[in-house]
Design an enzyme around this catalytic site. Structure first.
Site, mmCIF file in Angstrom:
data_model
loop_
_atom_site.group_PDB
_atom_site.id
_atom_site.type_symbol
_atom_site.label_atom_id
_atom_site.label_comp_id
_atom_site.label_asym_id
_atom_site.label_seq_id
_atom_site.Cartn_x
_atom_site.Cartn_y
_atom_site.Cartn_z
ATOM 1 N N ARG A 1 -4.595 -10.738 -6.650
ATOM 2 C CA ARG A 1 -4.249 -11.129 -5.275
ATOM 3 C C ARG A 1 -5.009 -12.402 -4.874
ATOM 4 O O ARG A 1 -5.457 -13.153 -5.754
ATOM 5 C CB ARG A 1 -4.515 -9.937 -4.324
ATOM 6 C CG ARG A 1 -3.599 -8.731 -4.652
ATOM 7 C CD ARG A 1 -3.764 -7.603 -3.668
ATOM 8 N NE ARG A 1 -3.369 -7.989 -2.320
ATOM 9 C CZ ARG A 1 -3.620 -7.256 -1.229
ATOM 10 N NH1 ARG A 1 -4.252 -6.101 -1.354
ATOM 11 N NH2 ARG A 1 -3.239 -7.667 -0.037
ATOM 12 N N TYR B 1 0.794 -1.231 0.000
ATOM 13 C CA TYR B 1 0.000 0.000 0.000
ATOM 14 C C TYR B 1 0.831 1.288 0.000
ATOM 15 O O TYR B 1 0.266 2.384 -0.009
ATOM 16 C CB TYR B 1 -0.959 -0.009 1.207
ATOM 17 C CG TYR B 1 -1.929 -1.177 1.160
ATOM 18 C CD1 TYR B 1 -2.904 -1.252 0.174
ATOM 19 C CD2 TYR B 1 -1.864 -2.210 2.098
ATOM 20 C CE1 TYR B 1 -3.787 -2.321 0.108
ATOM 21 C CE2 TYR B 1 -2.739 -3.291 2.053
ATOM 22 C CZ TYR B 1 -3.702 -3.330 1.050
ATOM 23 O OH TYR B 1 -4.567 -4.394 0.989
#
Ligand code: DQA
Length: 143
Positions: free
Chosen positions: A105, A22
């Site tokens: 993911r 992130y």
């Protein structure tokens, strides 16, 4: 002219949380730059860790004449029929943004309950995805 950004759970930890996924920038710092880039637009920001609070904010925003809403429901993306139902009841354009590319993911992250009901989706662009979403909302405004 105003745009609302809603971030869901754990996005208050940006900068510290899994920086390899992130990034290291806090959302507040990113937002300062974004607001400078778009001085003509009021960019409101709301972050919550609670599913119902996202729903309340969306319902409230529907009556506030936003140009559009940029929504990252975080983990609720993959679980919340309730948020999907709220979006279904709305007219305001909504851009679904994910910092990471959820299509690449874990399997459970590849499911988005809101994907079919939003105006556009941006993922895997880091925080730049929010910038692209602002630009998208400005671009569709005149269509
Ligand atoms: C996320 C992806 C979600 O799977 C995760 O639960 C998040 C953030 C993203 O922005 O990449 O909290 O929405």
């Amino acid at each position: 002219m105003k745009i609302l950004i809603i971030n869901g759970p754990n996005l208050n930890l940006l900068g510290k949380r899994q920086p390899e996924i992130y990034g290291t920038v806090t959302f507040e710092d990113f937002l300062k730059d974004l607001r400078k880039e778009y001085p003509g637009i009021k960019i409101n920001y709301y972050q919550t860790n609670h599913e119902g609070s996202i729903i309340d904010k969306l319902q409230e925003a529907e009556n506030e004449e936003y140009l559009g809403i940029i929504l990252n429901p975080a983990a609720y993306t993959h679980t919340s029929i309730a948020i999907a139902d709220t979006i279904l009841a709305m007219q305001t354009p909504i851009v679904e943004v994910h910092i990471s590319d959820i299509s690449k993911r874990e399997g459970f992250r590849q499911i988005s309950y809101i994907a079919d009901y939003v105006t556009a989706r941006i993922m895997g662009r880091g925080l730049d995805g929010y910038r692209e979403a602002v630009q998208f909302l400005l671009d569709i405004k005149d269509e």
